[in-house]
Write an enzyme that holds these catalytic residues in place. Structure first.
Site, PDB file in Angstrom:
ATOM      1  N   ARG A  42       0.821  -1.223   0.000  1.00 54.76           N
ATOM      2  CA  ARG A  42       0.000   0.000   0.000  1.00 54.76           C
ATOM      3  C   ARG A  42       0.855   1.274   0.000  1.00 54.76           C
ATOM      4  O   ARG A  42       0.450   2.294  -0.539  1.00 54.76           O
ATOM      5  CB  ARG A  42      -0.909   0.006   1.223  1.00 54.76           C
ATOM      6  CG  ARG A  42      -1.903  -1.159   1.257  1.00 54.76           C
ATOM      7  CD  ARG A  42      -3.293  -0.657   0.945  1.00 54.76           C
ATOM      8  NE  ARG A  42      -4.284  -1.688   1.150  1.00 54.76           N
ATOM      9  CZ  ARG A  42      -5.213  -1.629   2.094  1.00 54.76           C
ATOM     10  NH1 ARG A  42      -5.259  -0.607   2.920  1.00 54.76           N
ATOM     11  NH2 ARG A  42      -6.111  -2.591   2.198  1.00 54.76           N
ATOM     12  N   ASP A 144     -16.032  10.246   6.961  1.00 53.25           N
ATOM     13  CA  ASP A 144     -14.985   9.230   6.858  1.00 53.25           C
ATOM     14  C   ASP A 144     -13.667   9.938   7.143  1.00 53.25           C
ATOM     15  O   ASP A 144     -13.570  11.161   7.012  1.00 53.25           O
ATOM     16  CB  ASP A 144     -14.957   8.601   5.456  1.00 53.25           C
ATOM     17  CG  ASP A 144     -14.260   7.240   5.433  1.00 53.25           C
ATOM     18  OD1 ASP A 144     -14.969   6.209   5.360  1.00 53.25           O
ATOM     19  OD2 ASP A 144     -13.009   7.211   5.497  1.00 53.25           O
TER      20      ASP A 144
END
Ligand code: SAM
Length: 282
Positions: A42, A144
């Site tokens: 990632r 979020d």
């Protein structure tokens, strides 16, 4: 003995432990030791973008307090899997609640880990269907931590394969064809939702209740139990006495039994509704 594959960037155990601590302290995300390769995969794109050679160099950038890089680091480590009407039974329960409370004035919903938007738009569609109107008396706040997914959510544009699964009636009523060939939620639906960044482990949420529903689905799984409990303690006073908390299919609130009791199908109600404090700012 197997020789480990050669990697583009140097990434040792100490780097991994530092990254685990950083993301835990900042976002509450508890990465297991098994996530070593996932973290490498990632974050490798961040090192490439910054033209760095080692994770040690990347950690120095983060440790210097570079806010933008901290944001991109966090965005890289969140998992954003979601879909429209995921766990469909929750939307049936919500629809029934909205219909039963149709005389109650504006109904307030909070989608607290809204990812790319499919979940809050499913709430909005449910509200439109419950009131048979594109302007139901329902307000949705969708939050979020990941700023990338919030941008996707605000645009409300989704691939045809994803939208087509909703069926022709919903597609015709709630979407328009976008020049890219994708579908976009109609303006009325986009106007029902306020999107903003909110870190569930931040000390101040700056969010005003009380809510008829809080959706907190498939995010608690990334937190340890003490972190979950702190969040649940802050949810309780933000719910209306009859309000409902929706969690993911693999989540349960047994450790918060004094706060929430199961109503069924991973939907919870307040264990002691009389103690909820309306209109609090947390
Ligand atoms: C797997 S997705 C779940 C999306 C949606 N709730 C669903 O069930 O389909 C988890 C989301 O939680 C968000 N998240 C992770 N840590 C967070 C935090 N500390 N505060 C707010 N959101 C967070 C991630 O960015 C991600 O979008």
């Amino acid at each position: 003995m197997l020789t480990p594959p050669t990697r583009e960037f140097d990434f040792n155990q100490q780097d991994f432990e530092k990254i685990r601590k950083l993301i835990y302290d900042y976002a509450g995300i508890a990465l297991s030791p098994a996530k070593h390769d996932m973290v490498y995969g990632r974050l490798a794109k961040r090192l490439r973008a910054l033209n760095l050679k080692t994770f040690g160099d990347y950690l120095k950038v983060l440790e210097r307090g570079d806010h933008r890089e901290m944001e991109l680091f966090t965005n890289s480590l969140t998992t954003n899997l979601t879909s429209f009407f995921r766990e469909a039974h929750h939307f049936e329960i919500l629809g029934d609640y909205l219909k039963a409370n149709r005389q109650a004035g504006t109904l307030n919903l909070w989608c607290s880990a809204s990812s790319t938007g499919e979940e809050p738009y499913s709430l909005a569609i449910t509200a439109c269907e419950a009131f048979d109107s594109l302007r139901p008396p329902v307000k949705i706040i969708a939050t979020d931590l990941d700023t990338n997914v919030l941008e996707v959510a605000k645009a409300g544009i989704y691939a045809a394969e994803e939208v087509d699964k909703l069926g022709a009636t919903r597609v015709k009523r709630f979407f328009t064809k976008h020049p890219t060939g994708k579908y976009q939620l109609v303006q009325e639906l986009r106007d029902m939702i306020v999107f903003r960044k909110l870190n569930l482990i931040a000390p101040d949420w700056m969010i005003r209740g009380p809510f008829d529903a809080i959706f907190c689905r498939n995010v608690m799984i990334y937190f340890d139990k003490p972190t979950q409990l702190k969040i649940l303690q802050r949810f309780a006073p933000l719910l209306k006495p009859e309000g409902l908390l929706y969690v993911g299919h693999s989540e349960n609130l047994y450790h918060a039994a004094d706060l929430f009791k199961l109503r069924g199908k991973t939907v919870y109600e307040l264990a002691r509704p009389g103690l909820s404090t309306p209109a609090v700012l947390r």
